[in-house]
Write a protein that holds these residues in place. Structure first.
Motif, PDB file in Angstrom:
ATOM      1  N   ARG A 179     -41.779 -75.837 -34.872  1.00 47.75           N
ATOM      2  CA  ARG A 179     -43.124 -75.994 -34.319  1.00 47.75           C
ATOM      3  C   ARG A 179     -43.882 -74.686 -34.343  1.00 47.75           C
ATOM      4  O   ARG A 179     -45.056 -74.638 -34.721  1.00 47.75           O
ATOM      5  N   LYS A 180     -43.227 -73.594 -33.979  1.00 49.24           N
ATOM      6  CA  LYS A 180     -43.897 -72.291 -34.006  1.00 49.24           C
ATOM      7  C   LYS A 180     -44.293 -71.909 -35.425  1.00 49.24           C
ATOM      8  O   LYS A 180     -45.368 -71.344 -35.656  1.00 49.24           O
ATOM      9  N   MET A 239     -53.986 -79.514 -39.404  1.00 49.68           N
ATOM     10  CA  MET A 239     -53.008 -80.539 -39.785  1.00 49.68           C
ATOM     11  C   MET A 239     -51.604 -80.126 -39.365  1.00 49.68           C
ATOM     12  O   MET A 239     -50.824 -80.939 -38.869  1.00 49.68           O
ATOM     13  N   ALA A 240     -51.266 -78.864 -39.583  1.00 48.51           N
ATOM     14  CA  ALA A 240     -49.922 -78.377 -39.246  1.00 48.51           C
ATOM     15  C   ALA A 240     -49.670 -78.478 -37.748  1.00 48.51           C
ATOM     16  O   ALA A 240     -48.561 -78.827 -37.320  1.00 48.51           O
ATOM     17  N   ARG A 241     -50.695 -78.203 -36.949  1.00 46.71           N
ATOM     18  CA  ARG A 241     -50.526 -78.297 -35.497  1.00 46.71           C
ATOM     19  C   ARG A 241     -50.286 -79.734 -35.049  1.00 46.71           C
ATOM     20  O   ARG A 241     -49.615 -79.978 -34.044  1.00 46.71           O
ATOM     21  N   GLY A 264     -48.216 -71.217 -37.190  1.00 44.01           N
ATOM     22  CA  GLY A 264     -48.565 -69.865 -37.614  1.00 44.01           C
ATOM     23  C   GLY A 264     -48.271 -69.580 -39.064  1.00 44.01           C
ATOM     24  O   GLY A 264     -49.118 -69.788 -39.944  1.00 44.01           O
ATOM     25  N   PRO A 265     -47.065 -69.114 -39.394  1.00 43.30           N
ATOM     26  CA  PRO A 265     -46.790 -68.603 -40.743  1.00 43.30           C
ATOM     27  C   PRO A 265     -46.837 -69.642 -41.858  1.00 43.30           C
ATOM     28  O   PRO A 265     -47.222 -69.308 -42.981  1.00 43.30           O
ATOM     29  N   PHE A 297     -49.222 -71.185 -47.130  1.00 46.74           N
ATOM     30  CA  PHE A 297     -49.801 -72.164 -48.044  1.00 46.74           C
ATOM     31  C   PHE A 297     -51.223 -71.767 -48.419  1.00 46.74           C
ATOM     32  O   PHE A 297     -51.619 -71.860 -49.584  1.00 46.74           O
ATOM     33  N   ALA A 298     -51.990 -71.342 -47.423  1.00 43.90           N
ATOM     34  CA  ALA A 298     -53.384 -70.971 -47.670  1.00 43.90           C
ATOM     35  C   ALA A 298     -53.476 -69.785 -48.624  1.00 43.90           C
ATOM     36  O   ALA A 298     -54.311 -69.763 -49.536  1.00 43.90           O
ATOM     37  N   LYS A 299     -52.606 -68.814 -48.436  1.00 40.67           N
ATOM     38  CA  LYS A 299     -52.608 -67.645 -49.311  1.00 40.67           C
ATOM     39  C   LYS A 299     -52.186 -68.022 -50.724  1.00 40.67           C
ATOM     40  O   LYS A 299     -52.802 -67.577 -51.706  1.00 40.67           O
TER      41      LYS A 299
END
Length: 235
Positions: free
Chosen positions: A118-119, A146-148, A123-124, A129-131
């Motif tokens: 979950r953490k 979406m990830a949250r 965050g990472p 993925f975005a990078k």
């Protein structure tokens, strides 16, 4: 009658992933159902698809994990209820495309406590993925959102199911495939022995529905024309 478009997202994603395509084409993105203990992907796909499969013409459009579900559903549903075609986006045409690195990554991930997963999702993981895909600020925030919202238990089951996927590649309906040639999450593996086993390659990474939206939408439109009788398309 236009075919009903059923969009199936990848792991940790939802309808937001298809926002550019849904705006132009319309369609629906049903929520995943809860898997049963030790359920294999093919059995899950059939259970998931049955409520959405009707005699009304429809097309399954699957992104990554969603493509695996689409292929299994098309192969297992009865002839009168299966989709008229499957469109894969950043997908895998068969178990032969599931890389060893993917299996190792998912096996290790299955040993990580839920709280740490979950953490990572908060965050990472979305940042990485975005990078990798060079997302702009708007898409980066959409990905983080979406990830949250992702269901960790479903992610853990689906990751295990993907690693043991045994689909051989034969599909009773036409298959079309578009893939980012820079995809490092699911590197493209061609399957020339199967119809639709060669993908159209986009100058993009994994999240090409966002980074190459017009190309993906155009590809879907061309795929629909190749799968459906002309009289069935009046868009």
């Amino acid at each position: 009658m236009n075919p009903r478009l059923v969009f199936l997202p990848g792991l940790g994603a939802d309808a937001s992933l298809f926002a550019p395509q849904l705006d132009v084409l319309g369609g629906e993105t049903p929520a995943w159902i809860e898997p049963r203990e030790q359920e294999r992907l093919g059995d899950y796909a059939l259970r998931f698809a049955e409520p959405h499969a009707t005699a009304e013409p429809w097309i399954a459009i699957g992104f990554s994990f969603g493509g695996m579900v689409a292929l299994e559903a098309a192969s297992r549903l009865s002839e009168d209820r299966r989709p008229q075609g499957v469109i894969l986006i950043s997908g895998l045409r068969s178990h032969a495309a599931v890389s060893l690195g993917f299996k190792v990554q998912r096996a290790v991930g299955g040993l990580v406590p839920r709280g740490l997963i979950r953490k990572a999702l908060e965050g990472p993981v979305p940042k990485a993925f975005a990078k990798a895909d060079g997302l702009d600020d708007r898409c980066t925030e959409a990905l983080a959102s979406m990830a949250r919202r992702a269901d960790v238990d479903f992610l853990m089951w689906a990751s295990k199911a993907c690693c043991s996927w045994d689909f051989g590649g034969d599909c009773p309906v036409p298959v079309r495939h578009i893939h980012g040639k820079h995809d490092r999450i699911i590197p493209y593996v061609p399957h020339p022995a199967f119809e639709g086993g060669l993908a159209e390659l986009a100058d993009a990474g994994h999240l090409l529905t966002w980074t190459a939206p017009d190309q993906v939408t155009g590809f879907i439109q061309r795929a629909l024309r190749s799968m459906m009788p002309p009289a069935a398309l009046d868009r």
